[in-house]
Write an enzyme that holds these catalytic residues in place. Sequence first.
Site, PDB file in Angstrom:
ATOM      1  N   ASN A   7      -1.677   9.149   7.743  1.00  0.00           N
ATOM      2  CA  ASN A   7       0.072   8.855   7.209  1.00  0.00           C
ATOM      3  C   ASN A   7       0.717  10.361   6.757  1.00  0.00           C
ATOM      4  O   ASN A   7       0.524  10.538   5.770  1.00  0.00           O
ATOM      5  CB  ASN A   7      -0.018   7.691   6.068  1.00  0.00           C
ATOM      6  CG  ASN A   7       1.294   7.303   5.283  1.00  0.00           C
ATOM      7  OD1 ASN A   7       2.532   7.727   5.779  1.00  0.00           O
ATOM      8  ND2 ASN A   7       0.903   6.802   3.593  1.00  0.00           N
ATOM      9  N   LYS A   9       3.334  10.594   5.640  1.00  0.00           N
ATOM     10  CA  LYS A   9       4.541  10.337   4.769  1.00  0.00           C
ATOM     11  C   LYS A   9       6.371  10.895   5.196  1.00  0.00           C
ATOM     12  O   LYS A   9       6.247  11.033   6.016  1.00  0.00           O
ATOM     13  CB  LYS A   9       4.124  10.484   3.503  1.00  0.00           C
ATOM     14  CG  LYS A   9       2.806  10.020   2.790  1.00  0.00           C
ATOM     15  CD  LYS A   9       2.020  10.081   1.507  1.00  0.00           C
ATOM     16  CE  LYS A   9       0.920   9.006   1.561  1.00  0.00           C
ATOM     17  NZ  LYS A   9       0.237   8.697   0.223  1.00  0.00           N
ATOM     18  N   HIS A  95       2.756  -0.305   2.109  1.00  0.00           N
ATOM     19  CA  HIS A  95       1.944   1.021   1.540  1.00  0.00           C
ATOM     20  C   HIS A  95       2.758   1.059   0.221  1.00  0.00           C
ATOM     21  O   HIS A  95       3.606   0.260  -0.280  1.00  0.00           O
ATOM     22  CB  HIS A  95       2.367   2.361   1.872  1.00  0.00           C
ATOM     23  CG  HIS A  95       1.770   3.217   1.242  1.00  0.00           C
ATOM     24  ND1 HIS A  95       2.137   4.125   0.213  1.00  0.00           N
ATOM     25  CD2 HIS A  95       0.731   3.528   2.357  1.00  0.00           C
ATOM     26  CE1 HIS A  95       1.411   5.146   0.669  1.00  0.00           C
ATOM     27  NE2 HIS A  95       0.702   5.351   1.693  1.00  0.00           N
ATOM     28  N   GLU A  97       3.562   3.310  -2.223  1.00  0.00           N
ATOM     29  CA  GLU A  97       4.686   3.901  -2.381  1.00  0.00           C
ATOM     30  C   GLU A  97       6.016   2.861  -1.995  1.00  0.00           C
ATOM     31  O   GLU A  97       7.611   3.025  -2.026  1.00  0.00           O
ATOM     32  CB  GLU A  97       4.951   5.709  -1.723  1.00  0.00           C
ATOM     33  CG  GLU A  97       3.960   6.463  -2.471  1.00  0.00           C
ATOM     34  CD  GLU A  97       3.237   7.228  -1.633  1.00  0.00           C
ATOM     35  OE1 GLU A  97       3.463   7.067   0.460  1.00  0.00           O
ATOM     36  OE2 GLU A  97       2.289   7.387  -1.649  1.00  0.00           O
ATOM     37  N   GLU A 165      -5.918   0.730  -0.635  1.00  0.00           N
ATOM     38  CA  GLU A 165      -5.887   1.967  -1.122  1.00  0.00           C
ATOM     39  C   GLU A 165      -5.461   1.843  -2.775  1.00  0.00           C
ATOM     40  O   GLU A 165      -3.958   1.253  -2.960  1.00  0.00           O
ATOM     41  CB  GLU A 165      -4.153   2.711  -0.677  1.00  0.00           C
ATOM     42  CG  GLU A 165      -5.046   2.674   0.959  1.00  0.00           C
ATOM     43  CD  GLU A 165      -3.767   3.772   1.161  1.00  0.00           C
ATOM     44  OE1 GLU A 165      -3.987   4.919   2.129  1.00  0.00           O
ATOM     45  OE2 GLU A 165      -2.028   3.244   1.265  1.00  0.00           O
ATOM     46  N   GLY A 171      -3.135  10.266  -3.341  1.00  0.00           N
ATOM     47  CA  GLY A 171      -2.827  11.634  -3.475  1.00  0.00           C
ATOM     48  C   GLY A 171      -3.672  12.471  -5.583  1.00  0.00           C
ATOM     49  O   GLY A 171      -2.946  13.542  -5.845  1.00  0.00           O
ATOM     50  N   SER A 210      -7.184   9.960  -1.134  1.00  0.00           N
ATOM     51  CA  SER A 210      -7.916  11.022  -1.256  1.00  0.00           C
ATOM     52  C   SER A 210      -8.937  11.275  -0.559  1.00  0.00           C
ATOM     53  O   SER A 210     -10.021  11.934  -0.666  1.00  0.00           O
ATOM     54  CB  SER A 210      -8.287  11.511  -2.756  1.00  0.00           C
ATOM     55  OG  SER A 210      -7.067  11.641  -3.778  1.00  0.00           O
TER      56      SER A 210
HETATM   57  P1  13P Z   1      -4.118  11.100   0.306  1.00  0.00           P
HETATM   58  O1  13P Z   1      -5.216  10.479   1.346  1.00  0.00           O
HETATM   59  O2  13P Z   1      -2.824  12.205  -0.127  1.00  0.00           O
HETATM   60  O3  13P Z   1      -4.309  10.700  -1.433  1.00  0.00           O
HETATM   61  O4  13P Z   1      -3.211   9.317   0.828  1.00  0.00           O
HETATM   62  C1  13P Z   1      -3.168   8.388   0.945  1.00  0.00           C
HETATM   63  C2  13P Z   1      -2.430   7.617   1.637  1.00  0.00           C
HETATM   64  O5  13P Z   1      -1.773   7.002   0.925  1.00  0.00           O
HETATM   65  C3  13P Z   1      -2.629   7.283   2.570  1.00  0.00           C
HETATM   66  O6  13P Z   1      -1.643   5.291   2.963  1.00  0.00           O
END
Ligand code: 13P
Length: 249
Positions: A7, A9, A95, A97, A165, A171, A210
Amino acid sequence: MKYFMANWKMNGDRSFWYNLAEQTAEQAKKFKADRFVIFPPFVALADVENALFEADKNMFLGAQDVSDEESGAFTSQVSADMLKGMGCSYVLVGHSECREYLGQPDELLALKVKAAQEKGLKVVLCIGETLDEYENKESIQVVVSQLEKCLEVSKSPELLAVAYEPVWAIGTGKVATVEDIKPIFESIKKTLLDKFGAKGDNVALLYGGSVKADNATEIFSVDEINGVLVGGASLDATSFVDIARSAQF
Ligand code: 13P
């Protein structure tokens, strides 16, 4: 077969996306038995598709969101048909976010799942609890409720994967431990079996938050886990494909 999903983003620019897609496809070729899926920003889909065009069949394209509507006056939205036309076979739905910054509730996500699956897109449904919910020991209750609500009108387990997740692990460099994860994946599996019967057993389950090469071996030690959804580490081809390398053991 293991799944390695990237992803990206809202990162990068045009030359970055193209190069990253090419390098990722080149390195991923070594892992023929596995499946790699890249979720670039919408505006990068065409370039990434071109970069992957020559690549091996273990690379697939996906989008980070999809409209629940088919077409019409829905400014800024992108439909499932449009995504298919751009070469996508996967889409992320829910997701954290999108839930947080775009205010997407479970009821809307259920309609997105349905809209995408009706057009034949494979949905990677994302669920996960916040830090407060984790500390209050509500993780299982929260993810099972998200799962049930988001799948309320879905009839296509064959077009579904579920990515757990934990929001507090995204992150942050904090990875949930095997002891944290195991009971959650067991509950996810049970919920899918209750909803879809035996077909629920074939839904791929992914962990995200992460994920890096140095924690991938441990994550894959959880029996129920078939893959990972990677954010930060997927922005570098070597660190992303190294996760697949670690997962072979
Ligand atoms: P990170 O791997 O940066 O923690 O992000 C995970 C994520 O949100 C994947 O969709």
